[in-house]
Design a protein around this motif. Structure first.
Motif, mmCIF file in Angstrom:
data_model
loop_
_atom_site.group_PDB
_atom_site.id
_atom_site.type_symbol
_atom_site.label_atom_id
_atom_site.label_comp_id
_atom_site.label_asym_id
_atom_site.label_seq_id
_atom_site.Cartn_x
_atom_site.Cartn_y
_atom_site.Cartn_z
ATOM 1 N N THR A 200 -12.183 -144.114 17.968
ATOM 2 C CA THR A 200 -11.470 -142.947 17.486
ATOM 3 C C THR A 200 -10.285 -142.703 18.405
ATOM 4 O OG1 THR A 200 -11.651 -140.624 16.835
ATOM 5 C CG2 THR A 200 -12.827 -141.303 18.818
ATOM 6 N N TYR A 201 -9.284 -141.982 17.903
ATOM 7 C CA TYR A 201 -8.047 -141.772 18.662
ATOM 8 C C TYR A 201 -7.875 -140.283 18.974
ATOM 9 C CZ TYR A 201 -6.593 -146.569 17.807
ATOM 10 O OH TYR A 201 -6.512 -147.932 17.802
ATOM 11 N N GLU A 202 -7.557 -140.027 20.221
ATOM 12 C CA GLU A 202 -7.210 -138.675 20.670
ATOM 13 C C GLU A 202 -5.694 -138.539 20.607
ATOM 14 O OE1 GLU A 202 -7.668 -135.743 24.589
ATOM 15 O OE2 GLU A 202 -8.363 -137.851 24.643
ATOM 16 N N ASN A 203 -5.224 -137.575 19.840
ATOM 17 C CA ASN A 203 -3.796 -137.397 19.600
ATOM 18 C C ASN A 203 -3.312 -136.087 20.223
ATOM 19 O OD1 ASN A 203 -3.760 -139.742 17.753
ATOM 20 N ND2 ASN A 203 -4.927 -138.365 16.392
ATOM 21 N N GLN A 204 -2.117 -136.099 20.834
ATOM 22 C CA GLN A 204 -1.513 -134.913 21.441
ATOM 23 C C GLN A 204 -0.019 -134.892 21.159
ATOM 24 O OE1 GLN A 204 -2.409 -134.594 25.634
ATOM 25 N NE2 GLN A 204 -4.635 -134.336 25.288
ATOM 26 N N ARG A 205 0.554 -133.664 21.237
ATOM 27 C CA ARG A 205 1.989 -133.480 21.055
ATOM 28 C C ARG A 205 2.523 -132.651 22.219
ATOM 29 N NH1 ARG A 205 6.165 -133.625 17.470
ATOM 30 N NH2 ARG A 205 4.870 -134.647 15.855
ATOM 31 N N TRP A 206 3.744 -132.934 22.633
ATOM 32 C CA TRP A 206 4.391 -132.239 23.751
ATOM 33 C C TRP A 206 5.064 -130.971 23.254
ATOM 34 C CZ3 TRP A 206 9.385 -130.777 24.854
ATOM 35 C CH2 TRP A 206 9.642 -130.413 26.181
ATOM 36 N N ASN A 207 4.931 -129.888 24.066
ATOM 37 C CA ASN A 207 5.713 -128.676 23.814
ATOM 38 C C ASN A 207 6.241 -128.184 25.162
ATOM 39 O OD1 ASN A 207 3.945 -126.421 24.946
ATOM 40 N ND2 ASN A 207 2.496 -127.395 23.489
ATOM 41 N N PRO A 208 7.304 -127.400 25.158
ATOM 42 C CA PRO A 208 7.945 -127.000 26.431
ATOM 43 C C PRO A 208 7.048 -126.166 27.321
ATOM 44 C CG PRO A 208 9.417 -126.646 24.560
ATOM 45 C CD PRO A 208 8.083 -126.958 23.999
ATOM 46 N N VAL A 209 6.044 -125.500 26.802
ATOM 47 C CA VAL A 209 5.227 -124.598 27.610
ATOM 48 C C VAL A 209 4.073 -125.342 28.263
ATOM 49 C CG1 VAL A 209 3.835 -122.501 27.582
ATOM 50 C CG2 VAL A 209 5.874 -122.666 26.144
ATOM 51 N N ASP A 210 3.276 -126.016 27.456
ATOM 52 C CA ASP A 210 2.046 -126.645 27.961
ATOM 53 C C ASP A 210 2.181 -128.131 28.205
ATOM 54 O OD1 ASP A 210 0.743 -124.163 27.714
ATOM 55 O OD2 ASP A 210 0.348 -124.571 25.581
ATOM 56 N N GLY A 211 3.291 -128.746 27.868
ATOM 57 C CA GLY A 211 3.383 -130.192 27.959
ATOM 58 C C GLY A 211 2.615 -130.839 26.818
ATOM 59 N N PHE A 212 1.949 -131.971 27.122
ATOM 60 C CA PHE A 212 1.140 -132.630 26.088
ATOM 61 C C PHE A 212 -0.173 -131.882 25.906
ATOM 62 C CE2 PHE A 212 3.980 -136.135 27.136
ATOM 63 C CZ PHE A 212 4.282 -136.648 25.885
ATOM 64 N N THR A 213 -0.427 -131.476 24.656
ATOM 65 C CA THR A 213 -1.618 -130.694 24.345
ATOM 66 C C THR A 213 -2.145 -131.112 22.985
ATOM 67 O OG1 THR A 213 -2.479 -128.471 23.976
ATOM 68 C CG2 THR A 213 -0.196 -128.876 23.340
ATOM 69 N N ASP A 214 -3.414 -130.739 22.711
ATOM 70 C CA ASP A 214 -4.024 -131.100 21.427
ATOM 71 C C ASP A 214 -3.692 -130.106 20.334
ATOM 72 O OD1 ASP A 214 -5.402 -128.965 22.371
ATOM 73 O OD2 ASP A 214 -7.392 -129.889 22.269
ATOM 74 N N VAL A 215 -2.787 -129.168 20.629
ATOM 75 C CA VAL A 215 -2.310 -128.251 19.598
ATOM 76 C C VAL A 215 -1.165 -128.936 18.878
ATOM 77 C CG1 VAL A 215 -1.354 -125.982 19.099
ATOM 78 C CG2 VAL A 215 -2.992 -126.255 20.970
ATOM 79 N N TRP B 41 -8.425 -135.525 16.652
ATOM 80 C CA TRP B 41 -9.257 -136.731 16.784
ATOM 81 C C TRP B 41 -9.288 -137.382 15.405
ATOM 82 C CZ3 TRP B 41 -11.421 -138.343 21.429
ATOM 83 C CH2 TRP B 41 -11.380 -137.417 22.476
ATOM 84 N N SER B 42 -8.809 -138.617 15.315
ATOM 85 C CA SER B 42 -8.657 -139.243 14.000
ATOM 86 C C SER B 42 -8.842 -140.749 14.127
ATOM 87 C CB SER B 42 -7.270 -138.946 13.422
ATOM 88 O OG SER B 42 -6.269 -139.626 14.164
#
Length: 1104
Positions: A71-86, A95-96
């Motif tokens: 399975t794959y753990e996916n994350q996206r970067w945002n200016p506040v938290d950096g890479f997060t699962d949101v 998780w996909s």
């Protein structure tokens, strides 16, 4: 030998296995397991439990079965938290799977069944997709989903992912485990039968098999997703069937047969790796029985067995992946409840009916082991089947088991699951009487039981075990330990806890592999004496007399060849071939020759009935030195024979021998050629013979020209002459005269056709031929004569016509049997004259060439010559010392009584010779008598009443007067005028008629022939487009026509055989022609044939 298992289920549902190494029946360790059906494949077995669940048993192995979940753990970067699962609403799940379309959190992964266990916990894969290790915690970065991920984090990397993996291992190997139900799909209704197969469809090391099932409502189901890493499969898929199915059987390949409730059979077509469920169903008629139909079918690699409602066993002939439906049924004697086929088609495991009711009889097991062929004779027991793998040349013999006496009660046949209940309910223990111990014969000194048939390899003549016919003749039965038939039982000493042996309900040997080189000692437990209780119920098959062993049998020979495809694009195609010969209860034999090929990923096949074959002859074909042609009446009309190429010359000789033998068997041809046989010679020099019917010339029994069967005889000749007293003369290409010395022999050829049965007087025969090629040049003002020709000219090195390129390096002897005896040399004796260098000159190609150069000669050619020689063993005795160019033998009836047979010949110099002392007992004669002439002759013929006609080299026609038995040389020559403005080149004399052919291919008939005036009065034009004519002593007329009137131009080719019909005393010229059609357009072949049936003389010319 590696261990393999034979599985069986008794009427109580108990599961037993018989190992090929342990040699004893063993109860499964799970005493609570109860199965109704069992099917065995390679390294696994499936079963149906009494609880209607499907069970799986995978053979133990050193390599464990692992499956990796990911399975794959996916994350996206945002200016506040950096890479997060949101993630964004449009992004994939946190998780996909790899594509992101399915949510796969870690807690969602569960074990598919109790047969699996986790091998460790989840962990991050530290290797990226490219195979390089990742030092950033397994993360891969990309601009967005979905994009190409890399291990390097860049300034525009907005998303990242990493893979989590966890392995699970299959822990239930060697035991029966329940297959979980399909979720969320609806599982099939309770199954009544299962069958696994298909593992031989792939050559990959990780083979997987297919599983088919039948529900109690008659529906067909297929288990999809079975892989080496997923042995349980994924789900059931329904396969629509036209009617309700009762039983199903899948082979190791792509064969699938099913039995309908009404006794008919279904065959699934189109099964392949890309389409494992196939494409369509084909209905096949059940074996011809009076009552009911089929109740059981068993499928192997290329065999199908069936059991009908009257308990008879049947074998389906002609079955393979290209022809899954087969061609017909062969009845195999005996009464069986079921039959199963093992690996490589080696095993036939039958459930046999034994014991009188009531209570119901005890089915026992009959084993019939098969053996592969290794160049030796293998003895077969009654009811045995000998086979081998399909790779290379293989053979198969099926023999019959005599039927049981009519007073033997018939057992109840299980047709549904209620059979087990009916036997188990309120059943008291049965006791089977134990037979008295009898020591089976062992060793070479033991007596063997005669069997009706035995299986024999083609190389049986060299076998140390003895000689046998290659077509499967009668033989002796070997020791019971090699190949035998055994009813098996179980004793209390085996530790099963039962007083009686098991009453078998089902048996499966699909995963049982037998080593053909080892004795079948595993049928008896190791270390067990013959008088021990464990061996007392293993009884040998009762001895059977030969009169009870009459039945049907089938014999099969398989191999691989190349086939010349007769449609565009024309090319050689690798094919599989099979020759299948069957014998019915009356002893009549018939055979079919199959050719299997694949076109556009579709399996197809051709078949030729051996009874339709008209000639088998080697041919010369481009890119193949071991080719032969199979002619039939249809292919003769279509001008296109079946051309096959073997890998070696020996393979070609073996197949020609085998096909010729089957042709003789189908037509009842045995022994030497009869005195009424028709002899022929091809342009290659092959000697052919045809056995005519006794009433060949009767109007109601006239055999069409395209249906005459020709068989090759050892020898190499240019022409042949014979009569009905058995006197046969021939001339080789080198002019040597030969006389046939065959006596007590079967027909065959010098390459080995039935050579093992040839018992005639053999001699060493040699023959020589001269091969010519032409060197062509054109003159130009700069270089003079050069090999730089115009684009429209012929090749610089070519044949006589200039259409085919023939160089010194590419020109070979006529066949591999020939060898060069000289080097290439310029032919200075070329007709038309040459200069001192061998050149001939002309104005252009093609124009008449001459030996002297003139100012208008712009092209020239010269002929190169090279001699080759062939040496073989054949029933032909040399008649030295004079080389001959033509020969003729006095025709006579078979009942004629003659002291001497007149034989006339022409020497290579044109001298006329008469052979003295020729008798049926001494066909070679004693000496030559020279007959004087004032010029050399080129053609001669003798007819009824000692009429001798001849043509001189200046084309003048002569008749020899006063020739008789007392005056064999005659007295003088009478000149006969030729037809007006025509020059004759060939003639033939009959009883009261003379026919001739002129240089313009016109056929002439000589009128006015009477006993008082045998020279005749005038010539009458009868037909045109004739190249050869032959007339028999009863005035039968045969010709070779260049063109057949009324035939379409695309089918009309030179070389048509035509027979004159309606010839009689009132119609000496006949009424009409029986037209034959040229059979091919490869190479012009002239057959010069003289024979008498009775006393028919004919020339046969056809295209190969």
């Amino acid at each position: 030998m590696s261990s393999s298992l034979l599985w069986a289920v008794d009427v109580y549902g108990k599961v037993y296995s018989l190992s090929t190494t342990r040699g004893r029946w063993e109860r499964d360790e799970d005493t609570l397991l109860e199965l109704k059906r069992v099917t065995a494949g390679q390294r696994c077995s499936w079963g149906i439990g009494c609880d209607h669940h499907v069970y799986l048993n995978i053979d133990p192995g050193e390599v464990p079965i692992r499956y990796r979940e990911e399975t794959y753990e996916n994350q996206r970067w945002n200016p506040v938290d950096g890479f997060t699962d949101v993630l964004l609403p449009t992004d994939r799940w946190a998780w996909s799977d790899l594509t992101g379309g399915t949510a796969q959190p870690l807690h969602s992964f569960l074990l598919p069944s109790n047969s699996w266990e986790w091998e460790g916990d989840w962990y991050v894969d530290q290797v990226c997709a490219g195979g390089d290790p990742i030092e950033t915690g397994g993360w891969e970065y990309a601009v967005d989903f979905p994009a190409n991920f890399s291990r390097e984090k860049k300034w525009n990397s907005c998303v990242c992912r990493r893979r989590w993996i966890r392995d699970r291992i299959y822990k239930a190997r060697g035991s029966w485990t329940k297959i979980p139900l399909d979720h969320p799909k609806q599982p099939p209704l309770p199954l009544s039968d299962v069958s696994c197969g298909g593992w031989e469809m792939s050559d990959q090391p990780g083979r997987y098999h297919f599983l088919w099932g039948v529900s109690q409502q008659g529906q067909v189901w297929f288990r999809s997703g079975i892989l080496p890493q997923v042995p349980e499969g994924q789900c059931w898929e329904q396969v629509e069937a036209p009617r309700e199915v009762a039983q199903i059987s899948a082979g190791p390949g792509d064969l699938l047969w099913a039995v309908l409730w009404d006794g008919q059979l279904l065959v699934r077509t189109g099964i392949c790796l890309d389409s494992p469920t196939g494409s369509s169903w084909v209905v096949v008629d059940s074996p011809p029985v009076k009552e009911g139909g089929t109740i059981h079918v068993a499928v192997g690699v290329s065999v199908v067995w069936a059991v009908t409602k009257d308990y008879k066993v049947w074998f389906r002939r002609g079955v393979n992946s290209h022809n899954p439906c087969g061609s017909g049924w062969i009845s195999i004697g005996g009464e069986m409840m079921m039959v199963d086929v093992g690996l490589n088609d080696q095993w036939r495991i039958y459930t046999h009916m034994s014991g009188p009711p009531p209570p119901p009889p005890l089915p026992s097991l009959l084993f019939s082991a098969g053996c592969e062929f290794g160049g030796q004779v293998t003895n077969a027991s009654h009811g045995s089947v000998l086979t081998c793998e399909d790779s290379g040349d293989t053979e198969l013999l099926l023999t019959t088991i005599p039927p049981r006496p009519q007073d033997t009660p018939k057992a109840f046949i299980p047709t549904s699951d209620s059979f087990i209940s009916s036997l188990v309910a309120d059943r008291e223990p049965l006791r089977t009487p134990t037979p008295s111990p009898k020591k089976p014969p062992q060793g070479k000194g033991s007596e063997s039981t005669p069997a009706p048939m035995c299986n024999v390899d083609l190389d049986a003549a060299q076998s140390p075990q003895g000689e046998a016919s290659s077509l499967g003749r009668a033989g002796d039965v070997g020791p019971p330990t090699s190949v035998a038939t055994y009813p098996l039982g179980l004793e209390p000493s085996l530790g099963l806890g039962e007083e009686d042996g098991p009453v078998w309900a089902w048996i499966s040997g699909g995963g049982c592999d037998v080593d053909h080189t080892a004795q079948m000692t595993w049928l008896r437990p190791a270390g067990t004496e013959e008088h021990s209780p464990a061996y007392q119920n293993i009884r040998p098959l009762p001895k059977l007399s030969n009169e009870h062993c009459t039945g049907q049998s089938v014999w099969v020979r398989k191999g691989s060849m190349r086939w010349w495809r007769d449609w565009k694009p024309y090319r050689w195609v690798d094919v599989g071939v099979a020759l299948e010969q069957s014998t019915n209860v009356n002893g009549k034999r018939d055979a079919i020759f199959f050719i299997y090929f694949t076109q556009y990923d579709e399996k197809k096949y051709l078949h030729v009935f051996i009874s339709d074959v008209t000639v088998l002859v080697p041919v010369l074909k481009e890119n193949s030195h071991h080719a032969f042609a199979v002619y039939t009446s249809d292919s003769t009309k279509q001008r296109w024979p079946l051309i096959l190429s073997a890998q070696t010359e020996k393979d070609m000789a073996d197949w020609l021998s085998l096909l010729a033998g089957c042709c003789c068997e189908a037509r009842g041809i045995r022994g030497t050629p009869s005195r009424q046989a028709l002899w022929s010679v091809t342009s290659k020099g092959d000697v052919m013979v045809h056995e005519p019917s006794p009433c060949l010339e009767a109007p109601a029994h006239t055999l069409p020209c395209d249906m005459m069967f020709w068989l090759q005889v050892p020898g190499h000749l240019r022409c042949v002459e014979s009569n009905s007293l058995g006197v046969v003369w021939g001339i080789g290409y080198d002019g040597t005269a030969w006389v046939y010395s065959g006596s007590g022999s079967l027909l065959g050829n010098c390459s080995g056709i039935l050579e093992s049965s040839y018992r005639c007087i053999l001699h060493t025969q040699t023959d020589g031929r001269t091969v010519y090629i032409y060197e062509n040049q054109r003159w130009n003002p700069v270089t003079g004569y050069t090999d730089k020709l115009l684009p429209t000219d012929r090749f610089p090195w070519s044949d006589d016509n200039g259409f085919t390129e023939c160089t010194k390096s590419t020109t070979h002897p006529p066949s591999p049997q020939w060898s060069w005896v000289t080097e290439w040399a310029v032919d200075l004796a070329f007709s038309g004259g040459t200069d001192k260098e061998g050149w001939q000159y002309a104005a252009d190609f093609p124009v008449t060439f001459h030996g002297n150069k003139s100012l208008k000669d712009f092209v020239r050619r010269r002929r190169w010559v090279r001699k080759c020689k062939i040496t073989l063993t054949a029933p032909w005795q040399e008649v030295p010392p004079i080389p001959l160019s033509d020969i003729t033998v006095l025709p006579c009836l078979a009942q004629s009584s003659m002291e001497q047979v007149s034989v006339w010949g022409l020497s290579d110099k044109g001298d006329v010779l008469c052979r003295l002392g020729v008798t049926p007992q001494n066909p070679a004669g004693s000496s030559w008598l020279h007959v004087g002439t004032d010029q050399p002759f080129k053609s001669i013929s003798i007819g009824g009443g000692h009429q001798v006609w001849a043509i001189a080299r200046d084309r003048a026609v002569f008749y020899r007067g006063s020739v008789s038995a007392r005056n064999p040389a005659g007295e003088c020559w009478y000149h006969i005028p030729s037809p007006p403005k025509q020059s004759l080149r060939q003639l033939s004399v009959g009883r009261t008629s003379v026919y001739a052919v002129d240089e313009n291919s016109n056929l002439w008939y000589r009128q006015g022939l009477t006993p008082s005036y045998p020279q005749g009065s005038a010539w009458e034009l009868l037909s045109n487009n004739v190249t050869k004519v032959s007339v028999g002593p009863l005035d039968q007329v045969w010709v070779i026509a260049d063109w057949v009137p009324g035939c379409p131009s695309e089918l009309s080719v030179p070389g048509a055989v035509c027979h004159r019909l309606g010839v009689g005393p009132m119609q000496p010229k006949g009424q009409s022609w029986d037209y034959g059609i040229g059979v091919s357009h490869y190479q012009l072949v002239l057959i010069l044939m003289s024979a008498y049936g009775p006393d028919i003389v004919q020339y046969l010319k056809y295209l190969r």
